[in-house]
Scaffold this motif. Structure first.
Motif, mmCIF file in Angstrom:
data_model
loop_
_atom_site.group_PDB
_atom_site.id
_atom_site.type_symbol
_atom_site.label_atom_id
_atom_site.label_comp_id
_atom_site.label_asym_id
_atom_site.label_seq_id
_atom_site.Cartn_x
_atom_site.Cartn_y
_atom_site.Cartn_z
ATOM 1 N N VAL A 14 0.845 -1.165 -0.001
ATOM 2 C CA VAL A 14 -0.082 0.077 0.008
ATOM 3 C C VAL A 14 1.117 1.186 -0.109
ATOM 4 O O VAL A 14 0.421 2.260 0.009
ATOM 5 C CB VAL A 14 -0.870 -0.052 1.184
ATOM 6 N N HIS A 15 2.298 1.045 0.026
ATOM 7 C CA HIS A 15 3.178 2.288 -0.379
ATOM 8 C C HIS A 15 3.001 2.572 -1.665
ATOM 9 O O HIS A 15 4.019 2.430 -2.311
ATOM 10 C CB HIS A 15 4.517 1.765 0.353
ATOM 11 N N THR A 16 1.961 3.306 -2.126
ATOM 12 C CA THR A 16 2.035 3.890 -3.481
ATOM 13 C C THR A 16 1.506 5.362 -3.457
ATOM 14 O O THR A 16 1.077 5.556 -2.402
ATOM 15 C CB THR A 16 0.754 3.026 -4.190
ATOM 16 N N ILE A 17 1.369 5.865 -4.464
ATOM 17 C CA ILE A 17 1.110 7.157 -4.671
ATOM 18 C C ILE A 17 0.512 7.244 -5.945
ATOM 19 O O ILE A 17 0.294 6.440 -6.978
ATOM 20 C CB ILE A 17 2.105 8.178 -4.642
ATOM 21 N N ILE A 18 -0.696 8.259 -5.948
ATOM 22 C CA ILE A 18 -1.542 8.534 -7.204
ATOM 23 C C ILE A 18 -0.652 9.616 -7.875
ATOM 24 O O ILE A 18 -0.742 10.870 -7.382
ATOM 25 C CB ILE A 18 -2.804 8.863 -6.765
ATOM 26 N N ARG A 19 -0.216 9.512 -9.090
ATOM 27 C CA ARG A 19 0.738 10.340 -9.605
ATOM 28 C C ARG A 19 -0.403 11.366 -10.429
ATOM 29 O O ARG A 19 0.209 12.653 -10.098
ATOM 30 C CB ARG A 19 1.525 9.548 -10.758
ATOM 31 N N THR A 20 -1.325 11.043 -11.146
ATOM 32 C CA THR A 20 -2.263 11.952 -11.702
ATOM 33 C C THR A 20 -3.445 11.186 -11.945
ATOM 34 O O THR A 20 -3.629 10.003 -11.763
ATOM 35 C CB THR A 20 -1.684 12.367 -12.918
ATOM 36 N N SER A 21 -4.519 11.949 -12.318
ATOM 37 C CA SER A 21 -5.833 11.162 -12.410
ATOM 38 C C SER A 21 -6.531 12.104 -13.687
ATOM 39 O O SER A 21 -6.155 13.136 -13.866
ATOM 40 C CB SER A 21 -6.733 11.425 -11.113
ATOM 41 N N ARG A 22 -7.538 11.298 -14.255
ATOM 42 C CA ARG A 22 -8.372 12.160 -15.237
ATOM 43 C C ARG A 22 -9.797 11.643 -15.152
ATOM 44 O O ARG A 22 -10.020 10.509 -15.051
ATOM 45 C CB ARG A 22 -7.764 11.540 -16.584
ATOM 46 N N ARG A 23 -10.636 12.528 -14.975
ATOM 47 C CA ARG A 23 -11.952 12.501 -14.681
ATOM 48 C C ARG A 23 -12.574 12.355 -16.382
ATOM 49 O O ARG A 23 -12.807 13.306 -17.000
ATOM 50 C CB ARG A 23 -12.803 13.273 -14.198
ATOM 51 N N THR A 24 -13.357 11.059 -16.497
ATOM 52 C CA THR A 24 -13.855 10.795 -17.834
ATOM 53 C C THR A 24 -15.185 11.448 -17.766
ATOM 54 O O THR A 24 -15.479 12.186 -19.092
ATOM 55 C CB THR A 24 -13.734 9.457 -18.330
ATOM 56 N N THR A 25 -15.799 10.853 -16.967
ATOM 57 C CA THR A 25 -17.301 11.522 -16.493
ATOM 58 C C THR A 25 -17.497 11.789 -15.228
ATOM 59 O O THR A 25 -16.740 11.686 -14.596
ATOM 60 C CB THR A 25 -18.446 10.397 -17.242
ATOM 61 N N PRO A 26 -18.782 12.501 -15.019
ATOM 62 C CA PRO A 26 -18.860 12.879 -13.716
ATOM 63 C C PRO A 26 -18.871 11.730 -12.422
ATOM 64 O O PRO A 26 -18.619 11.737 -11.548
ATOM 65 C CB PRO A 26 -20.283 13.442 -13.512
ATOM 66 N N THR A 27 -19.050 10.338 -13.124
ATOM 67 C CA THR A 27 -19.008 9.196 -12.502
ATOM 68 C C THR A 27 -17.641 8.156 -12.640
ATOM 69 O O THR A 27 -17.837 7.161 -12.042
ATOM 70 C CB THR A 27 -20.390 8.635 -12.372
ATOM 71 N N PHE A 28 -16.897 8.706 -13.485
ATOM 72 C CA PHE A 28 -15.705 7.748 -13.729
ATOM 73 C C PHE A 28 -14.598 8.487 -13.719
ATOM 74 O O PHE A 28 -14.470 9.445 -14.553
ATOM 75 C CB PHE A 28 -16.154 7.023 -15.145
ATOM 76 N N LEU A 36 5.753 2.515 -4.490
ATOM 77 C CA LEU A 36 6.913 3.029 -4.037
ATOM 78 C C LEU A 36 7.928 2.040 -3.543
ATOM 79 O O LEU A 36 9.145 2.268 -2.885
ATOM 80 C CB LEU A 36 6.786 3.941 -3.006
ATOM 81 N N ASN A 37 7.586 0.813 -3.642
ATOM 82 C CA ASN A 37 8.309 -0.285 -2.891
ATOM 83 C C ASN A 37 9.599 -0.228 -3.955
ATOM 84 O O ASN A 37 9.603 -0.483 -5.290
ATOM 85 C CB ASN A 37 7.588 -1.648 -2.980
ATOM 86 N N GLU A 38 10.902 -0.247 -3.360
ATOM 87 C CA GLU A 38 12.400 0.029 -4.220
ATOM 88 C C GLU A 38 12.408 -1.382 -5.054
ATOM 89 O O GLU A 38 13.103 -1.539 -6.063
ATOM 90 C CB GLU A 38 13.409 0.303 -3.380
ATOM 91 N N HIS A 39 11.712 -2.412 -4.552
ATOM 92 C CA HIS A 39 11.971 -3.914 -5.341
ATOM 93 C C HIS A 39 11.020 -4.041 -6.515
ATOM 94 O O HIS A 39 11.034 -5.049 -7.166
ATOM 95 C CB HIS A 39 12.050 -4.966 -4.255
ATOM 96 N N CYS A 40 10.012 -3.161 -6.527
ATOM 97 C CA CYS A 40 8.745 -3.528 -7.351
ATOM 98 C C CYS A 40 8.979 -2.274 -8.231
ATOM 99 O O CYS A 40 8.910 -2.437 -9.525
ATOM 100 C CB CYS A 40 7.502 -3.587 -6.509
ATOM 101 N N MET A 41 8.560 -1.068 -7.889
ATOM 102 C CA MET A 41 8.228 0.182 -8.675
ATOM 103 C C MET A 41 7.569 -0.227 -9.814
ATOM 104 O O MET A 41 7.703 0.481 -11.024
ATOM 105 C CB MET A 41 10.042 0.469 -9.229
ATOM 106 N N THR A 42 6.361 -0.703 -9.729
ATOM 107 C CA THR A 42 5.393 -0.913 -10.627
ATOM 108 C C THR A 42 4.609 0.352 -11.002
ATOM 109 O O THR A 42 4.233 1.111 -10.083
ATOM 110 C CB THR A 42 4.414 -2.091 -10.178
#
Length: 78
Positions: A14-28, A36-42
């Motif tokens: 759960v050591h993650t960050i939301i880099r950016t987001s895009r609202r496609t519709t008012p509900t999506f 942020l796990n240094e062994h993963c970086m996905t």
């Protein structure tokens, strides 16, 4: 109220960050996230949808128009 932290689909951290987001519709919304796990970086995408409303105090009525000063004063006829 807690902040939403997406879980990495690779390492389940759960050591993650939301880099950016895009609202496609008012509900999506699409969230672009980084682990942020240094062994993963996905880098992964989370799609979020509002499916239904549980409760709302919203009333679909127009707000009252505030009267001008002249309209609020009474006319006195003698």
């Amino acid at each position: 109220m807690s902040t939403y932290k997406p879980m990495c689909p690779q390492c389940h951290s759960v050591h993650t960050i939301i880099r950016t987001s895009r609202r496609t519709t008012p509900t999506f919304q699409t969230l672009y996230c980084d682990c942020l796990n240094e062994h993963c970086m996905t880098r992964f995408v989370v799609e979020s949808a509002t499916t239904h409303i549980i409760h709302s105090m919203f009333e679909d009525k127009p707000l009252p128009v505030k009267a001008s000063k002249q309209e609020t004063q009474l006319t006195l006829n003698i």
